[in-house]
Motif scaffolding. Structure first.
Motif, PDB file in Angstrom:
ATOM      1  N   PRO A   1     -39.843 -37.462  23.271  1.00 56.90           N
ATOM      2  CA  PRO A   1     -39.604 -38.428  23.961  1.00 56.90           C
ATOM      3  C   PRO A   1     -40.820 -39.319  23.246  1.00 56.90           C
TER       4      PRO A   1
ATOM      5  N   ASP B   1     -49.732 -36.751  26.335  1.00 53.94           N
ATOM      6  CA  ASP B   1     -51.012 -37.529  27.353  1.00 53.94           C
ATOM      7  C   ASP B   1     -51.096 -37.430  28.936  1.00 53.94           C
ATOM      8  N   MET B   2     -49.655 -37.043  29.109  1.00 56.68           N
ATOM      9  CA  MET B   2     -49.156 -37.122  30.688  1.00 56.68           C
ATOM     10  C   MET B   2     -49.091 -36.045  31.453  1.00 56.68           C
ATOM     11  N   ARG B   3     -49.889 -35.252  30.303  1.00 55.66           N
ATOM     12  CA  ARG B   3     -50.010 -33.429  30.285  1.00 55.66           C
ATOM     13  C   ARG B   3     -50.353 -32.432  31.326  1.00 55.66           C
ATOM     14  N   ASP B   4     -52.109 -32.361  31.518  1.00 58.43           N
ATOM     15  CA  ASP B   4     -52.980 -31.815  31.443  1.00 58.43           C
ATOM     16  C   ASP B   4     -54.213 -32.744  33.126  1.00 58.43           C
ATOM     17  N   VAL B   5     -53.766 -32.648  34.217  1.00 58.31           N
ATOM     18  CA  VAL B   5     -54.921 -33.339  34.762  1.00 58.31           C
ATOM     19  C   VAL B   5     -55.288 -32.988  36.604  1.00 58.31           C
TER      20      VAL B   5
ATOM     21  N   LEU C   1     -40.766 -32.423  28.811  1.00 60.71           N
ATOM     22  CA  LEU C   1     -41.032 -33.180  27.738  1.00 60.71           C
ATOM     23  C   LEU C   1     -41.482 -34.415  27.828  1.00 60.71           C
ATOM     24  N   LEU C   2     -42.825 -34.329  29.088  1.00 58.77           N
ATOM     25  CA  LEU C   2     -44.049 -35.231  29.584  1.00 58.77           C
ATOM     26  C   LEU C   2     -44.616 -35.642  27.481  1.00 58.77           C
ATOM     27  N   PRO C   3     -44.502 -36.526  27.511  1.00 52.63           N
ATOM     28  CA  PRO C   3     -45.926 -36.701  26.377  1.00 52.63           C
ATOM     29  C   PRO C   3     -46.990 -36.079  26.586  1.00 52.63           C
TER      30      PRO C   3
END
Lengths: 64, 217
Positions: A12, A58-62, A54-56
């Motif tokens: 991505p 910086d979008m994975r964990d919150v 396939l999330l970049p």
């Protein structure tokens, strides 16, 4: 995910090809777990319970 | 205002949290989407971007050899997997960010991007996401893009604006989701600003709908 999906997906971030390292498969075609690694930037993306994440990065964990 | 990346992760996390209840309330395909897909030529590869529980991937499955169903929320992808198993359609599920698609250039002939664009928290991300859609479409490809509009009676405004909309879970707990509510003119402007061009535009049921293709093809 199906192995044939490799023809369609890409990194991505830089849109380069991914390399599949399957750790668990089902039949010839289905990948249950493993890792996708960008052949250019080296970023890795997990395949978890059959679905590639396939999330970049910086979008994975919150927390919700 | 939180930074855009945080906002995007939070929208994803919220949908993970509400996925099961949300999916139960999204049983049927939208008629506008049904009409678009019915009129489209049969495709080798179709894309449902922001697939949610897969109700539109299910429509696309009858119009394509292969359907890629992408969503940022893993919880929603799990509901799509259940729906596909229950109803006997096939879709390749991928967890992805609509503004940075993990899909190769010029691979998709038919796409729907429904009720998702409005969750991206900046104009740059929204236009960037439309650029990404243009990139993955083949030159003759077509997509339907929808977003919530100021034309919806609940808003009573004419200019586009950012807001949060509550989702109420069965126990009464509410969670907020970020939305950008589009004015029809602004929706057209964002498409024009991107690498897509409008083929057709309408406002229906409080949503902007644009049929788009890659610009200059």
């Amino acid at each position: 995910m199906k192995q044939s999906l490799m023809d369609i997906i890409c990194c991505p971030l830089d849109k380069q090809e991914l390399e599949l390292d399957a750790t668990e498969t089902e039949g010839d075609e289905e990948v249950i777990s493993g890792t996708l690694t960008c052949t250019e930037c080296g970023e890795t993306y997990p395949i978890e319970d059959g679905i590639p994440n396939l999330l970049p990065p910086d979008m994975r964990d919150v927390e919700a | 205002m939180e930074d855009a990346e945080t906002e995007r992760r939070e929208v994803r996390a919220t949908y993970d949290y509400i996925a099961d209840h949300f999916a139960q309330t999204r049983e049927y395909a939208w008629p506008e989407v049904e009409e678009f897909v019915d009129d489209a030529p049969y495709a080798a590869v179709a894309l449902d971007l922001g697939c949610g529980n897969g109700r539109h991937a299910e429509l696309l499955a009858d119009h394509a050899d292969r359907v890629l169903a992408a969503d940022a929320s893993r919880g929603l992808l799990d509901t799509a997997r259940e729906r596909a198993a229950e109803r006997g359609f096939d879709a390749d599920l991928v967890q992805a960010d609509a503004a940075r698609l993990p899909v190769r250039d010029r691979t998709v002939e038919l796409a729907v991007y429904v009720a998702t664009l409005h969750h991206l928290p900046s104009r740059a991300a929204r236009v960037g996401s439309l650029d990404e859609l243009a990139r993955v479409l083949v030159p003759e490809g077509r997509a339907l893009v929808s977003a919530w509009s100021t034309a919806h009676e609940k808003f009573g405004r004419t200019e586009g604006f950012d807001t949060t909309v509550d989702w109420t879970l069965p126990g009464g707990e509410t969670v907020e989701r970020f939305y950008h509510i589009y004015s029809p003119a602004e929706f057209r402007d964002d498409v024009a600003e991107s690498d897509l061009e409008l083929v057709d535009f309408e406002v229906s049921s409080g949503n902007c709908y644009g049929v788009v293709r890659p610009a200059g093809e």
